[in-house]
Design an enzyme around this catalytic site. Structure first.
Site, PDB file in Angstrom:
ATOM      1  N   PRO A 136       0.819  -1.217   0.000  1.00  0.00           N
ATOM      2  CA  PRO A 136       0.000   0.000   0.000  1.00  0.00           C
ATOM      3  C   PRO A 136       0.851   1.265   0.000  1.00  0.00           C
ATOM      4  O   PRO A 136       1.834   1.367   0.722  1.00  0.00           O
ATOM      5  CB  PRO A 136      -0.803  -0.116   1.297  1.00  0.00           C
ATOM      6  CG  PRO A 136      -0.905  -1.580   1.514  1.00  0.00           C
ATOM      7  CD  PRO A 136       0.397  -2.163   1.026  1.00  0.00           C
ATOM      8  N   CYS A 137       0.446   2.217  -0.839  1.00  0.00           N
ATOM      9  CA  CYS A 137       1.267   3.411  -1.056  1.00  0.00           C
ATOM     10  C   CYS A 137       0.583   4.693  -0.612  1.00  0.00           C
ATOM     11  O   CYS A 137       1.123   5.773  -0.815  1.00  0.00           O
ATOM     12  CB  CYS A 137       1.637   3.518  -2.530  1.00  0.00           C
ATOM     13  SG  CYS A 137       0.194   3.620  -3.615  1.00  0.00           S
ATOM     14  N   GLN A 138      -0.593   4.601   0.006  1.00  0.00           N
ATOM     15  CA  GLN A 138      -1.320   5.822   0.348  1.00  0.00           C
ATOM     16  C   GLN A 138      -0.478   6.756   1.214  1.00  0.00           C
ATOM     17  O   GLN A 138      -0.569   7.969   1.087  1.00  0.00           O
ATOM     18  CB  GLN A 138      -2.627   5.492   1.083  1.00  0.00           C
ATOM     19  CG  GLN A 138      -3.642   4.784   0.240  1.00  0.00           C
ATOM     20  CD  GLN A 138      -3.509   3.271   0.337  1.00  0.00           C
ATOM     21  OE1 GLN A 138      -2.465   2.741   0.699  1.00  0.00           O
ATOM     22  NE2 GLN A 138      -4.558   2.573  -0.021  1.00  0.00           N
ATOM     23  N   PHE A 160       2.571   7.368   1.012  1.00  0.00           N
ATOM     24  CA  PHE A 160       3.663   7.989   0.262  1.00  0.00           C
ATOM     25  C   PHE A 160       3.171   8.765  -0.956  1.00  0.00           C
ATOM     26  O   PHE A 160       3.932   9.465  -1.604  1.00  0.00           O
ATOM     27  CB  PHE A 160       4.657   6.920  -0.200  1.00  0.00           C
ATOM     28  CG  PHE A 160       5.072   5.975   0.882  1.00  0.00           C
ATOM     29  CD1 PHE A 160       5.620   6.442   2.069  1.00  0.00           C
ATOM     30  CD2 PHE A 160       4.911   4.611   0.727  1.00  0.00           C
ATOM     31  CE1 PHE A 160       5.999   5.571   3.076  1.00  0.00           C
ATOM     32  CE2 PHE A 160       5.291   3.728   1.729  1.00  0.00           C
ATOM     33  CZ  PHE A 160       5.838   4.213   2.902  1.00  0.00           C
ATOM     34  N   SER A 161       1.914   8.616  -1.290  1.00  0.00           N
ATOM     35  CA  SER A 161       1.360   9.216  -2.491  1.00  0.00           C
ATOM     36  C   SER A 161       1.102  10.709  -2.300  1.00  0.00           C
ATOM     37  O   SER A 161       0.608  11.134  -1.254  1.00  0.00           O
ATOM     38  CB  SER A 161       0.044   8.514  -2.852  1.00  0.00           C
ATOM     39  OG  SER A 161      -0.571   9.163  -3.924  1.00  0.00           O
TER      40      SER A 161
END
Length: 192
Positions: free
Chosen positions: A103-105, A107-108
């Site tokens: 999951p990248c939320q 870092f987005s």
């Protein structure tokens, strides 16, 4: 049955299977899938029922990667089940590829979903790259691919942290897996 020359892969944090689909279209065969979101996992499995019906068996998919890495018998059982199903010893004739996009939320730049009162290092989902690294270490694929968002390159664990410190830790974690040469590249997905 998979023969020794067939290309194989494991997809971690698979979502509904976009990366898997591209690999399958390139001739790779999925062996195991991990996805926490039950709707996404079900979509993944439904879309593969005809070609890879064995993925529906709970021996070949998992929801929470934490259940895999915390279970002392998981990797032993996975190797045993893969060998039984595909008639190939994956400890000797290794899995070709492990792919994953944790999951990248956190870092987005667009989908940032956190309270500004909570630092990035306090969010458990921002640490899942460590579970992927452990999975890779235990399976020993020929190659692995870690995919994430551009914000990871310049992210900070805390507001007082150094720009890029998150990526340094991620890179070091993967670089410390024995017997792999690790490199990275920023790819603009819209160009592909």
């Amino acid at each position: 049955m998979i023969n020794g020359s067939d290309l194989t892969f494991i997809d971690l944090f698979a979502g509904c299977g976009g990366l898997s689909l591209g690999l399958e279209q390139s001739g790779f065969i999925p062996l195991f899938v991990n996805e926490l979101n039950s709707d996404a996992l079900e979509t993944y499995l439904i879309n593969r029922e005809e070609d890879y019906p064995y993925l529906r068996d709970s021996k070949f998919h998992a929801s929470d990667i934490k259940d895999c890495v915390k279970n002392d018998k998981f990797f032993y059982d996975l190797f045993k089940n893969l060998q039984k199903k595909h008639k190939r010893d994956f400890q000797k004739n290794r899995v070709d590829l492990i792919v994953g996009g944790p999951p990248c939320q956190g870092f987005s730049g667009i989908g940032l979903r956190r309270s500004y009162s909570v630092e990035k290092n306090q969010l458990p989902s921002n640490q899942l790259f460590q579970d992927m690294a452990y999975f890779i270490h235990m399976i020993r694929p020929k190659v692995f691919l870690f995919e994430n968002v551009e914000g990871l390159l310049r992210g900070r664990w805390s507001k007082d942290g150094e720009k890029g410190e998150i990526f340094e830790e991620v890179f070091e974690t993967f670089n410390n897996i024995p017997d792999y040469f690790v490199k990275y590249k920023l790819v603009r997905a819209f160009q592909y």
